[in-house]
Design an enzyme around this catalytic site. Structure first.
Site, PDB file in Angstrom:
ATOM      1  N   ASP A  13       0.818  -1.220   0.000  1.00 50.61           N
ATOM      2  CA  ASP A  13       0.000   0.000   0.000  1.00 50.61           C
ATOM      3  C   ASP A  13       0.850   1.268   0.000  1.00 50.61           C
ATOM      4  OD1 ASP A  13      -2.425  -1.592   0.323  1.00 50.61           O
ATOM      5  OD2 ASP A  13      -1.798  -1.839   2.412  1.00 50.61           O
ATOM      6  N   LYS A  16       2.533   2.174  -5.047  1.00 46.83           N
ATOM      7  CA  LYS A  16       3.255   1.656  -6.221  1.00 46.83           C
ATOM      8  C   LYS A  16       2.488   1.885  -7.507  1.00 46.83           C
ATOM      9  CE  LYS A  16       3.525  -2.472  -4.454  1.00 46.83           C
ATOM     10  NZ  LYS A  16       2.938  -2.149  -3.141  1.00 46.83           N
ATOM     11  N   LYS A  18       0.713   4.427  -8.567  1.00 48.47           N
ATOM     12  CA  LYS A  18       1.014   5.731  -9.164  1.00 48.47           C
ATOM     13  C   LYS A  18       2.428   5.758  -9.732  1.00 48.47           C
ATOM     14  CE  LYS A  18       1.777  10.601  -8.306  1.00 48.47           C
ATOM     15  NZ  LYS A  18       1.691  11.764  -7.420  1.00 48.47           N
ATOM     16  N   GLY A  40      -4.031  -4.280  -4.665  1.00 50.82           N
ATOM     17  CA  GLY A  40      -4.761  -3.223  -5.350  1.00 50.82           C
ATOM     18  C   GLY A  40      -3.895  -2.014  -5.612  1.00 50.82           C
ATOM     19  N   HIS A  41      -3.902  -1.517  -6.840  1.00 48.82           N
ATOM     20  CA  HIS A  41      -3.193  -0.292  -7.199  1.00 48.82           C
ATOM     21  C   HIS A  41      -4.220   0.724  -7.695  1.00 48.82           C
ATOM     22  CE1 HIS A  41       0.817  -2.593  -8.114  1.00 48.82           C
ATOM     23  NE2 HIS A  41       0.582  -2.443  -6.831  1.00 48.82           N
ATOM     24  N   GLN A 224       2.058  -6.017  -3.103  1.00 53.74           N
ATOM     25  CA  GLN A 224       2.352  -6.052  -1.667  1.00 53.74           C
ATOM     26  C   GLN A 224       3.666  -5.326  -1.370  1.00 53.74           C
ATOM     27  OE1 GLN A 224       1.399  -9.383  -3.020  1.00 53.74           O
ATOM     28  NE2 GLN A 224      -0.717  -9.068  -2.438  1.00 53.74           N
ATOM     29  N   ARG A 305      -6.272   0.883   7.268  1.00 56.02           N
ATOM     30  CA  ARG A 305      -4.864   0.558   7.470  1.00 56.02           C
ATOM     31  C   ARG A 305      -4.380   1.112   8.801  1.00 56.02           C
ATOM     32  NH1 ARG A 305      -4.042   2.854   1.576  1.00 56.02           N
ATOM     33  NH2 ARG A 305      -4.695   1.046   0.350  1.00 56.02           N
TER      34      ARG A 305
END
Length: 432
Positions: A13, A16, A18, A40-41, A224, A305
């Site tokens: 998180d 990455k 962007k 997830g990106h 990850q 998070r």
């Protein structure tokens, strides 16, 4: 042009998506090398916000070949849903997209096993997403996995599935008291997926290596982060794949001598999703403030998070493990307005100070951070695109990150948009 691996240096998180999106402009090929739809990106550009789970975010650029490598585990249903959603947003997916025939598939029983196993652990839960990632990788290592290429051979797919279900259905019924699966139903479901995906499934190993030999550039996209790597992370609170830079080779079939550089991505603070040790975690108003300002909720799961101060021990370990050549620091703007900032320079446990990451989970869990305090800044850094325009305190903070991480900073992100970026050096521009 360079062949570059992009990895997370914390617990994922880090932003990455962007960074890969920015670097993909100068790449010919973008390849995802590990993980599954649990990652997830999020990419924000002039066309809107795009969320990726399996497809490399380079798909947003025309003329880029995007590949799901053999190190990825693919949930066909999730992949098709992602393809449909991206196409509804105007993203072209055709000859520019390849799925490795060696990539292992996630089957319905993988999800059932993971959910049942996690539930049975009670307070010892790892915090998985329940998407079947771990059980699919377990089958891969047990040599009973079903691969994307098997979708192209229905009799083979059926035979493998039926053989697996004999043991798996018994396992689910007698150990976890949950229903098993009917092979015919699963076959029909996956043959439907095969019809949709068959035009994308191929062997990209020769394709990738030929591209590199011809002087084209490849961007290797990790999911990850280093500390979720199955070997080098905070085991067992990790993912089931090699999220560090070494996974780029085993997950694509490109040898290490063909990779020119490795960029690590780190937030200007630290976050973690799920269970596991987190020495710099903040459970106070400061941590809540970071979570709120940073919109720290998972792109895939929506889970909040956990937030904490920047951990130099954590990132320096990532520098070593990955052989980082540079860093991209993201979400600097989230720290705007903080009167003071803390950076972790070591851990204290049992009267001993650790300057390097302890591998013993019990020791790490009991560690207290050793902090260095620096002044914050009141001037907004959001949307700043020039290093000179940053507040002096922000510059000193970034310089201290470089020293603690033992790695230079090439890119600084000051917002979610492509344009909200400071590029000091472009690691895709030239070979070492």
């Amino acid at each position: 042009m360079a062949n570059l691996v992009v990895v997370g240096t914390q617990w994922g998180d880090e932003g990455k998506g962007k960074i890969v999106d920015i670097l993909a402009r100068d790449a010919d090929v973008v390849v995802r090398y590990q993980g599954g739809s649990n990652a997830g990106h999020t990419v924000v550009n002039h066309r809107g916000a795009f969320v990726f789970h399996l497809i490399p975010s380079g798909i947003l650029y025309r003329g880029k070949l995007c590949i799901i490598g053999n190190g990825v585990v693919v949930d066909p249903e999730a992949l098709i849903d992602e393809m449909d959603h991206l196409q509804s947003q105007g993203v072209k997916i055709g000859r520019n997209f390849v799925i490795s025939q060696r990539a292992h598939l996630i089957l319905p029983y993988h999800k059932a096993i993971e959910k049942a196993t996690e539930q049975s652990k009670g307070s010892r839960r790892i915090g998985t997403t329940g998407r079947g990632i771990g059980p699919s990788y377990a089958d891969k290592m047990a040599r009973i996995g079903i691969r994307a290429g098997d979708l192209l051979n229905p009799p083979l797919f059926r035979r493998k599935l039926e053989e697996n279900l004999v043991e798996i259905n018994s396992f689910l019924k007698h150990l976890y008291r949950v229903p098993g699966f009917q092979s015919e139903k699963v076959v029909q479901q996956y043959m439907g997926y095969a019809e949709r995906l068959k035009g994308y499934i191929a062997d990209p190993v020769v394709l990738l290596n030929k591209a590199i030999d011809q002087g084209k550039s490849v961007l290797f996209e990790g999911a990850q982060g280093t500390h979720l790597d199955v070997d080098f992370g905070t085991y067992p609170y990790v993912t089931s794949s090699s999220g560090s830079a070494g996974g780029a080779c085993t997950g694509t079939g490109v040898g290490p001598t063909k990779i020119d550089a490795v960029m690590g991505v780190a937030k200007a603070y630290t976050t973690r999703v799920g269970s596991g040790p987190f020495p710099t975690e903040l459970s106070d108003a400061v941590g809540c403030g970071l979570q709120e300002r940073g919109k720290e909720f998972g792109a895939t799961t929506g889970r909040p998070r956990r937030c904490g101060w920047f951990d130099g021990v954590l990132v320096r370990y990532a520098t070593r493990v990955n052989g980082l050549t540079s860093l991209a620091v993201t979400k600097l703007d989230v720290l705007d307005g903080c009167k003071e900032l803390k950076l972790c320079t070591g851990y204290q446990h049992g009267g001993k100070v650790y300057r390097d990451m302890p591998s013993d989970l019990d020791v790490l869990t009991g560690c207290e951070p050793v902090y260095e305090v620096m002044p914050g800044w009141t001037t907004a850094t959001t949307s700043v695109t020039s290093y000179k325009a940053l507040p002096p305190q922000a510059k000193r903070y970034l310089q201290r990150i470089e020293e603690l991480a033992d790695c230079r900073i090439d890119i600084i992100s000051t917002g979610t948009k492509r344009s909200e970026t400071i590029t000091l050096r472009n690691p895709m521009a030239s070979r070492r």
